[in-house]
Design a protein around this motif. Structure first.
Motif, PDB file in Angstrom:
ATOM      1  N   MET A 284       7.792  57.893  78.973  1.00 33.37           N
ATOM      2  CA  MET A 284       9.122  58.044  78.404  1.00 33.37           C
ATOM      3  C   MET A 284       9.200  57.376  77.040  1.00 33.37           C
ATOM      4  O   MET A 284       9.760  57.909  76.082  1.00 33.37           O
ATOM      5  CB  MET A 284      10.116  57.396  79.369  1.00 33.37           C
TER       6      MET A 284
ATOM      7  N   GLN B  63      21.932  59.365  79.152  1.00 33.97           N
ATOM      8  CA  GLN B  63      20.488  59.304  79.305  1.00 33.97           C
ATOM      9  C   GLN B  63      19.734  60.144  78.274  1.00 33.97           C
ATOM     10  O   GLN B  63      18.721  59.726  77.739  1.00 33.97           O
ATOM     11  CB  GLN B  63      20.126  59.842  80.693  1.00 33.97           C
ATOM     12  N   ASP B  64      20.241  61.351  78.024  1.00 30.55           N
ATOM     13  CA  ASP B  64      19.478  62.285  77.213  1.00 30.55           C
ATOM     14  C   ASP B  64      19.774  62.167  75.731  1.00 30.55           C
ATOM     15  O   ASP B  64      19.071  62.727  74.913  1.00 30.55           O
ATOM     16  CB  ASP B  64      19.759  63.718  77.671  1.00 30.55           C
TER      17      ASP B  64
ATOM     18  N   PRO C 217      20.404  53.362  78.763  1.00 34.41           N
ATOM     19  CA  PRO C 217      20.624  53.154  80.197  1.00 34.41           C
ATOM     20  C   PRO C 217      19.360  53.431  81.012  1.00 34.41           C
ATOM     21  O   PRO C 217      18.691  54.430  80.731  1.00 34.41           O
ATOM     22  CB  PRO C 217      21.696  54.179  80.540  1.00 34.41           C
ATOM     23  N   GLY C 218      19.101  52.586  81.953  1.00 35.70           N
ATOM     24  CA  GLY C 218      17.843  52.709  82.692  1.00 35.70           C
ATOM     25  C   GLY C 218      16.705  52.423  81.739  1.00 35.70           C
ATOM     26  O   GLY C 218      16.651  51.378  81.129  1.00 35.70           O
ATOM     27  N   THR C 219      15.802  53.379  81.609  1.00 30.92           N
ATOM     28  CA  THR C 219      14.711  53.207  80.662  1.00 30.92           C
ATOM     29  C   THR C 219      14.766  54.303  79.610  1.00 30.92           C
ATOM     30  O   THR C 219      13.788  54.617  78.966  1.00 30.92           O
ATOM     31  CB  THR C 219      13.360  53.276  81.386  1.00 30.92           C
ATOM     32  N   ALA C 220      15.977  54.883  79.425  1.00 33.28           N
ATOM     33  CA  ALA C 220      16.087  56.104  78.637  1.00 33.28           C
ATOM     34  C   ALA C 220      15.819  55.915  77.155  1.00 33.28           C
ATOM     35  O   ALA C 220      15.460  56.851  76.474  1.00 33.28           O
ATOM     36  CB  ALA C 220      17.471  56.716  78.824  1.00 33.28           C
TER      37      ALA C 220
ATOM     38  N   GLY D 229      25.205  47.472  83.295  1.00 36.28           N
ATOM     39  CA  GLY D 229      24.028  48.337  83.463  1.00 36.28           C
ATOM     40  C   GLY D 229      22.816  47.832  82.713  1.00 36.28           C
ATOM     41  O   GLY D 229      22.399  48.375  81.723  1.00 36.28           O
TER      42      GLY D 229
ATOM     43  N   ASP E 144      21.010  45.870  87.932  1.00 36.13           N
ATOM     44  CA  ASP E 144      20.803  46.954  88.895  1.00 36.13           C
ATOM     45  C   ASP E 144      20.013  46.418  90.087  1.00 36.13           C
ATOM     46  O   ASP E 144      20.265  46.737  91.242  1.00 36.13           O
ATOM     47  CB  ASP E 144      20.030  48.109  88.249  1.00 36.13           C
TER      48      ASP E 144
ATOM     49  N   PRO F 263      26.857  50.838  81.052  1.00 32.76           N
ATOM     50  CA  PRO F 263      25.483  50.637  80.566  1.00 32.76           C
ATOM     51  C   PRO F 263      25.389  49.575  79.481  1.00 32.76           C
ATOM     52  O   PRO F 263      26.169  49.584  78.527  1.00 32.76           O
ATOM     53  CB  PRO F 263      25.084  52.011  80.013  1.00 32.76           C
TER      54      PRO F 263
ATOM     55  N   THR G  74      16.071  50.936  88.147  1.00 30.70           N
ATOM     56  CA  THR G  74      17.045  51.151  87.079  1.00 30.70           C
ATOM     57  C   THR G  74      17.034  52.606  86.618  1.00 30.70           C
ATOM     58  O   THR G  74      18.067  53.174  86.277  1.00 30.70           O
ATOM     59  CB  THR G  74      16.807  50.165  85.914  1.00 30.70           C
ATOM     60  N   ALA G  75      15.878  53.243  86.663  1.00 31.57           N
ATOM     61  CA  ALA G  75      15.819  54.665  86.320  1.00 31.57           C
ATOM     62  C   ALA G  75      16.590  55.486  87.353  1.00 31.57           C
ATOM     63  O   ALA G  75      17.327  56.416  87.018  1.00 31.57           O
ATOM     64  CB  ALA G  75      14.369  55.124  86.236  1.00 31.57           C
TER      65      ALA G  75
ATOM     66  N   ASN H  99      20.378  55.272  86.988  1.00 31.91           N
ATOM     67  CA  ASN H  99      20.922  55.981  85.839  1.00 31.91           C
ATOM     68  C   ASN H  99      20.671  57.479  85.831  1.00 31.91           C
ATOM     69  O   ASN H  99      21.277  58.199  85.065  1.00 31.91           O
ATOM     70  CB  ASN H  99      20.352  55.392  84.549  1.00 31.91           C
ATOM     71  N   ARG H 100      19.723  57.927  86.614  1.00 29.46           N
ATOM     72  CA  ARG H 100      19.322  59.318  86.530  1.00 29.46           C
ATOM     73  C   ARG H 100      19.401  59.947  87.909  1.00 29.46           C
ATOM     74  O   ARG H 100      19.272  59.265  88.912  1.00 29.46           O
ATOM     75  CB  ARG H 100      17.862  59.363  86.071  1.00 29.46           C
TER      76      ARG H 100
END
Lengths: 278, 414
Positions: free
Chosen positions: A49, A135-136, A222-225, B188, B193, B246, B391-392, B395-396
């Motif tokens: 990613m 995310q995107d 967000p997350g690992t985006a 976030g 998380d 987030p 965490t992925a 969020n996804r």
């Protein structure tokens, strides 16, 4: 000088390669596990990613910075009034640390407190600009902030290049009745080859090491985006005490850079040689 | 009589001053690296410094912001041959590599004298004791997976009773949403998380599953339906956060509870610092739930000090003195009141602590409820990989089966 190059650059690179082939954790160990760390790396979705993000970020950032920077330079080159003030304003973002400005961007883009909310309060209730939590799309917000910072520098360099163009060329073009945009595109820009190359190299190194803007704006989320390779490497180097995989990551980055820059250099030196022949 | 006591006290004072002067002359100096830099944290570390000074030492405070940064400074100085007297780490495997490379001084003398074996929780002992030697002195126990709620928000949403099960919590969250509030205040960031995941794992999965997943890294348990249920519950909670979540800092999320804008937050007991700074009292303005059910596990995480290898006898003396002082009952209470955590020992006077801490201490008395946090069982690397996946997933939209598969392969690494 030679010693500095050998020890400082080549030596550390070789050392990183060595460590990336070992099973080191907090401390370097000199055993040999082959390409295991690299296998793990390319099995890691976060790493993939981050590479993808780097590619998107790199292309967009380079293009946008070059185009906007060039246009700004052309604009100032029209002998506008207050040139000094405008130049300072355009260059100003570059003088500020991204750790500080990244936070401001983060607030601006935050859908609950930033731009979106402000526009909605003005009366456009449907207005939506929440890319930073998407995310995107989050990577594009990083590009926006980075271009905001980098375009001024490009402008300064390009302006210096523009000022280096002989006035006679402009006079000749005017006599021939060529529209100014055409002069810029077909005559001035090709003459500014070296300047453009310098700008490109400067921006390119900035792309590969991009780190602070991501950390201060999104922390890779967000997350690992919005993760980038440099952040992945730093995380593993310190927080996760795995210098082997961090070294493997840096070597992959180094190889990518070499693969991209070497053809560029070869083409340029060939072109230079041809010019000398002629 | 009066003159006598005056003389005596003057004499005592003189002696004490002399003793002090002596110990300064024969340097009892300790340089301590730690990452306690926020207001409450500095106040807490001051109690440790005061305790050490009272025992006649000189405390040189070296605060480095951010845990990761502080640890890498400590490691670099140890490797570089200029180690500090003591350095903070988390109660985890973070310093295991240092132990294995022989870079730490054992503090067996203090451990034996104080009888650490008798009063320290097994989970902590297993981390600080390597091959029969003690390499770290614990200072506190934090429980990362408390459930906090705003009484004002609950009142506004018409929730009368504290949720007692996960299902009741979801009912409460729905009511909060219906009342136009943010049901779940969440920041976030991957570590936050992770905290939600930990809370769900202990409350929905239970103790056995927790240990099978994080300690044994049992592939079968990871693929089980019980664990799948944990993951989907975790994901379900994500539906209750607001759009600004987030990247939000944890204390900003806590502030949403303080202002009554949001109802519930999953966070460690350091969140109490934020509530008390805002003048709110536990049990009155906000509630704390350590877990659902009478046997809910108590997750242990915390901080320790390690003592880098040195041959300087004065420094070794200082190291042993620090280890003794910071684990003493009086210092423990003073420190943990400021820090928001609970003492490492249950044989202390808890009357000055708040209701949440007292609840925590009471649970700690039951050994069967102790659990370590992920960092205690997993290497920093495995823990990081797990947190990336979680965490992925948060969020996804990823199929839960894929998450299970990813976790299994991440935990397979050494």
């Amino acid at each position: 000088m030679v010693l500095t190059v050998l020890v400082g650059y080549l030596g550390t690179t070789l050392w990183s390669i060595r460590v990336s082939l070992s099973s080191s954790r907090t401390f370097p160990q000199y055993d040999f596990v082959g390409l295991q760390q690299y296998e793990r790396l390319f099995d890691n979705e976060r790493w993939l990613m981050s590479l993808q993000n780097l590619a998107v970020y790199g292309v967009l950032f380079l293009l946008a910075c070059m185009v906007i920077g060039f246009l700004l330079a052309v604009f100032i080159d029209q002998k506008v009034r207050g040139e000094g003030v405008l130049r300072t304003i355009f260059l100003y973002p570059y003088a500020m640390s991204f750790v500080a400005t990244g936070l401001v961007w983060q607030w601006l883009l935050n859908p609950e407190s930033g731009l979106q909310q402000a526009v909605r309060q003005v009366g456009f209730a449907e207005f939506a600009f929440d890319w930073i939590v998407d995310q995107d799309r989050v990577i594009y917000t990083i590009v926006i902030a980075a271009v905001w910072q980098g375009a001024g520098l490009v402008m300064a360099l390009m302006l210096a290049g523009l000022r280096g163009i002989d006035d006679d060329i402009w006079k000749a073009a005017r006599v021939d009745g060529i529209p100014p945009w055409r002069v810029y595109l077909s005559i001035v820009l090709p003459m500014m080859g070296p300047t453009v190359a310098t700008v490109f190299i400067l921006l390119f190194t900035g792309v590969v090491k991009v780190f602070d803007v991501v950390v201060s704006m999104t922390q890779g989320g967000p997350g690992t985006a919005s993760d980038v390779p440099a952040k992945f490497i730093m995380d593993h180097l310190f927080g996760r005490a795995n210098i082997a995989i961090a070294s493997a990551g840096s070597i992959v980055l180094l190889l990518t850079v070499i693969a991209l820059v070497v053809p560029f250099m070869v083409v340029r030196s060939r072109a230079g040689a041809r010019r000398n022949d002629a | 009589m009066k003159t006598f006591s005056l003389v005596a006290s003057t004499l005592a004072l003189a002696l004490a001053t002399q003793a002090n002067a002596q110990s300064t002359a024969a340097p009892f100096k300790a340089e301590v690296i730690h990452w306690w830099t926020s207001g409450g944290e500095s106040a807490a570390v001051k109690t440790l410094a005061d305790g050490y000074r009272a025992s006649g030492g000189v405390w040189v405070d070296n605060a480095v912001a951010l845990g990761e940064q502080a640890r890498s400074v400590a490691i670099n100085r140890i490797v570089g041959g200029n180690p500090p007297t003591a350095a903070q780490f988390n109660t985890s495997k973070q310093f295991l590599d240092l132990v294995e490379q022989g870079m730490l001084n054992p503090i067996d003398e203090v451990a034996a004298r104080e009888g650490w074996e008798k009063f320290l929780p097994e989970t902590v002992l297993n981390v600080i004791r390597v091959k029969g030697h003690y390499y770290a002195a614990p200072v506190n126990i934090h429980m990362p997976a408390w459930i906090w709620y705003s009484k004002a928000a609950f009142k506004k949403a018409g929730i009368t009773a504290e949720p007692k099960t996960m299902d009741e919590l979801f009912v409460a969250l729905d009511k909060l949403r219906a009342a136009g509030l943010v049901p779940l205040a969440h920041g976030g960031q991957s570590w936050q998380d992770n905290i939600v995941f930990t809370a769900v794992l202990i409350n929905v999965g239970g103790r056995e599953l927790y240990l099978k997943i994080l300690r044994d890294r049992d592939a079968k348990a990871i693929q089980s339906d019980a664990f799948k249920n944990v993951l989907t519950t975790y994901k379900r909670l994500q539906g209750y956060v607001d759009k600004g979540s987030p990247g939000r800092n944890w204390n900003d999320a806590t502030a949403m509870l303080i202002t009554g804008k949001a109802g519930v937050q999953f966070m460690g007991d350091w969140a109490k610092g934020e509530f008390s700074q805002a003048g709110q009292t536990a049990g009155k303005d906000f509630g704390c739930i350590p877990g659902f059910g009478a046997n809910s596990p108590y997750v242990i995480q915390g901080d320790v000090f390690v003592f880098p290898k040195t041959k300087d006898p004065a420094a070794i003396k200082a190291q042993l003195a620090i280890a003794g002082v910071i684990t003493a009952p009086a210092t423990q209470v003073a420190f943990n009141i400021k820090k928001g955590s609970i003492p490492i020992r249950t044989d202390v006077d808890a009357s000055k602590m708040d209701v949440c801490a007292q609840q925590g201490l009471a649970i700690m008395k039951d050994k069967s409820r102790h659990l370590g946090n992920g960092e205690i069982y997993l290497s920093p690397d495995q823990n990081g990989a797990l947190s990336d996946i979680l965490t992925a997933y948060w969020n996804r939209n990823v199929p839960v089966e894929k998450v299970q598969k990813d976790i299994a392969s991440a935990l397979k690494q050494r």
